[in-house]
Design an enzyme around this catalytic site. Sequence first.
Site, PDB file in Angstrom:
ATOM      1  N   VAL A 188      -3.350  27.865  -8.130  1.00  0.00           N
ATOM      2  CA  VAL A 188      -2.068  28.511  -8.375  1.00  0.00           C
ATOM      3  C   VAL A 188      -1.841  28.675  -9.872  1.00  0.00           C
ATOM      4  CG1 VAL A 188       0.423  28.376  -8.036  1.00  0.00           C
ATOM      5  CG2 VAL A 188      -1.124  27.555  -6.248  1.00  0.00           C
ATOM      6  N   LYS A 189      -1.559  29.891 -10.284  1.00  0.00           N
ATOM      7  CA  LYS A 189      -1.274  30.183 -11.685  1.00  0.00           C
ATOM      8  C   LYS A 189       0.218  29.985 -11.949  1.00  0.00           C
ATOM      9  CE  LYS A 189      -3.370  33.747 -13.498  1.00  0.00           C
ATOM     10  NZ  LYS A 189      -3.852  35.133 -13.707  1.00  0.00           N
ATOM     11  N   VAL A 190       0.508  29.165 -12.954  1.00  0.00           N
ATOM     12  CA  VAL A 190       1.883  28.837 -13.318  1.00  0.00           C
ATOM     13  C   VAL A 190       2.069  29.124 -14.799  1.00  0.00           C
ATOM     14  CG1 VAL A 190       3.626  27.008 -13.429  1.00  0.00           C
ATOM     15  CG2 VAL A 190       1.947  27.021 -11.552  1.00  0.00           C
TER      16      VAL A 190
END
Length: 221
Positions: free
Chosen positions: A84-86
């Site tokens: 997941v890109k945050v």
Amino acid sequence: MELYLDTADLAAVERLAASWPLAGVTTNPSLVAAGGRPLKSTLRELRACLGPEASLFAQVLGQTSDEMVEQAQQLCQWDARLVVKVPVCSEGLGAIRRLKALGVRTLGTAVYAPLPALLAAQAGADYVAPYVNRIDAQGGSGIVAVTELQQLLQLHAPHCQVLAASFKTPRQVLDCLLAGATAVTLPVVVAEQILQSPAVDAALAGFERDWLNAFGGLVLE
């Protein structure tokens, strides 16, 4: 080295995955929007193309830590191997810390300087993604940022990898790898430029011409 394509274009991924040693594909909201297909179906199609062992990356859109965590959990329900890109901002750091406790792999994205990326790594991010060409466009040096970030991670957060992003030329990619980056994600156009060489084309044409002149056909005998 982990080599990724930065795209949501399934046709391009299928074409390059047939020969390139890809570790997976990174996406972002702009790339998915440009493709015009829902993220869930895009990820499903990419997974089918790349196989079960590849890594896929998708980004949350929430503005608060709570929203980011909720969306990250939703994304992980769609693909078990998703990273997941945050975004690396105050709310993003909180989300990364909480997702680490939940066992969710994350990438700190939209990195323009080494110190915020180090904070993301210490919060628990598995990857951080400095935007090489965008840093250059703002008057900095993307390669210097990658070099400094790589040194910081080796010293203070060795669990985290630099996944360098935002490239315009193969030279930028080479410089990042020489600086110690262990992962890069390439736009399709930059990936294709790496193997484009008039000199190679001319050499291959010469080999074929000489063989045909000598033996009359392209058969090994």
